[in-house]
Design an enzyme around this catalytic site. Structure first.
Site, short mmCIF file in Angstrom:
data_model
loop_
_atom_site.label_atom_id
_atom_site.label_comp_id
_atom_site.label_asym_id
_atom_site.label_seq_id
_atom_site.Cartn_x
_atom_site.Cartn_y
_atom_site.Cartn_z
N HIS A 1 0.91 -1.40 0.05
CA HIS A 1 0.00 -0.01 -0.06
C HIS A 1 0.80 1.22 -0.01
CE1 HIS A 1 -3.10 2.82 1.75
NE2 HIS A 1 -3.73 2.30 0.89
N SER B 1 -6.13 -1.32 -6.52
CA SER B 1 -6.34 -2.03 -5.19
C SER B 1 -7.11 -3.02 -5.30
CB SER B 1 -6.73 -0.79 -4.27
OG SER B 1 -8.17 -0.27 -4.64
N ASP C 1 -7.05 14.67 -5.79
CA ASP C 1 -6.55 13.38 -5.60
C ASP C 1 -8.11 12.71 -5.29
OD1 ASP C 1 -5.96 10.61 -4.52
OD2 ASP C 1 -4.31 11.68 -3.22
N MET C 2 -8.42 11.72 -6.03
CA MET C 2 -9.91 10.80 -5.35
C MET C 2 -9.73 9.41 -5.69
SD MET C 2 -12.12 11.59 -8.94
CE MET C 2 -12.82 10.27 -9.12
N ALA C 3 -10.60 8.77 -4.90
CA ALA C 3 -10.60 7.52 -5.25
C ALA C 3 -11.86 7.36 -6.36
CB ALA C 3 -11.45 6.47 -4.07
N LYS D 1 -19.91 5.68 -14.84
CA LYS D 1 -18.61 7.00 -15.31
C LYS D 1 -17.49 6.54 -14.43
CE LYS D 1 -21.14 10.63 -16.83
NZ LYS D 1 -21.54 11.92 -16.84
N GLY E 1 -9.51 20.12 -4.74
CA GLY E 1 -8.52 19.83 -3.99
C GLY E 1 -8.03 20.83 -3.09
#
Length: 343
Positions: A122, A146, A180-182, A230, A312
């Site tokens: 990780h 992941s 930054d995003m999941a 999406k 952000g």
């Protein structure tokens, strides 16, 4: 659900607690230093899903030898703008940082640097690595796969991971812009954070074992993709770049983060770095990015908002606030950090 009390900790003190716990678990200091840096980077920006809430997990995996503490790291340049970095399944925080350094050097000489990061653990909040390039005057995109914990759009069983994506760019003045995003509505770490604080979650974040929406973080069986089809498409794209392209396990074949902590994860990451000077006037580019930010700030805010922020930017505001108040940590996690326990 009763919420747990919070302890506010100075960032330097918190970083020292991270470092002490990691090294006591057996992680060499060179790797522990970078891991602690990334955990602080997350917590001080309010990304608590990738900060102190992960410490016990890292410590246990180190003890159980699911993280290689004596890796043989290797960077291989495979073309004028390309290379791979073999991480030998040590902590991803350190390897991804070193791989980004190589990508930056490639971009300085070739205009673009692309480095695939192979077989790591990780790596924390990947915005850290995109920002790393922006501090060098580069535009960067980094993606990471992941383990399967997301129900695909229209499906009932997990297949892809939260597969985050991060983008950063320098501007003429001030800090780089960083997004930054999941590719899920929320990262799995947000579920862990809610559990640590005994807080409920919005019902559109995740589903239980029956595929039904749940507000109870302890009943979460799988997460949901952001924006439906999406987000599902984005997580597939990221898995191809950070998994299949590098000859690594993909989709449902990616190892579980929590199932067997004695096994190596073999995760992949992919850095793309762009040198603005190769595509136009560098100073004009920086000026336009700063102008864009100003114009966004000048837009009249909608009802209920105090200002329009660039994506952000709120995390930077949180960082400034925590610099004064301290970083909020759940009481139980703080007690663990100051204890002699490893896990």
């Amino acid at each position: 659900m009763d919420e747990e009390a919070l302890i506010y900790v100075d960032r330097l003190q918190l970083r020292q607690l991270f470092l002490k716990k990691l090294t006591r678990a057996g992680l060499p200091e060179i790797y522990a230093e970078k891991t602690a840096d990334l955990m602080i980077f997350a917590d001080e920006r309010g990304i608590h899903s990738h900060g102190s809430v992960r410490m016990q997990y890292y410590a246990e995996r180190i003890i159980k030898q699911g993280i290689n503490i004596e890796p043989k790291l290797k960077f291989t340049k495979t073309g004028p703008s390309a290379g791979t970095y073999f991480g030998d399944n040590t902590v991803g925080h350190y390897v991804a940082f070193e791989a980004m350094k190589e990508a930056i050097e490639l971009a300085k000489t070739s205009g673009i640097g692309m480095v695939g990061v192979k077989e790591i653990g990780h790596s924390g909040a990947i915005g850290y690595f995109a920002q790393q390039a922006a501090y060098e005057g580069m535009v960067a995109l980094t993606v990471c796969q992941s383990d399967p914990m997301v129900v695909p759009f229209g499906g009932t069983e997990p297949y892809f991971g939260t597969n985050p994506i991060a983008f950063a760019s320098p501007q003429q003045v001030g800090e780089p812009i960083l997004f930054d995003m999941a590719t899920t509505v929320q990262a799995w770490g947000k579920i862990l954070d809610a559990r640590s604080k005994h807080k409920s979650i919005p019902e559109h974040w995740a589903v239980d074992k029956h595929g039904k929406p749940t507000k109870d973080p302890y009943q979460v069986s799988a997460l949901l993709p952001v924006a439906g089809a999406k987000g599902y498409g984005l997580m597939m794209m990221i898995d191809v770049l950070a998994g299949g392209l590098l000859g690594l396990p993909f989709g449902k074949h990616v190892s579980s983060m929590y199932e067997d902590l004695s096994e190596y994860r073999r995760l992949g990451q992919f850095h793309i770095v762009i040198n603005p000077a190769f595509f136009g006037d560098r100073q004009l580019f920086l000026q336009q990015v700063s102008e864009m930010v100003k114009e966004l700030h000048d837009i009249s805010p909608a009802k209920g908002f105090d200002q329009v922020y660039y994506p952000g930017e709120i995390q930077e505001k949180v960082k400034q606030r925590y610099a004064e108040s301290g970083i909020p940590i759940a009481q139980s996690i703080y007690d663990y950090l100051i204890s002699d326990a490893i896990y």
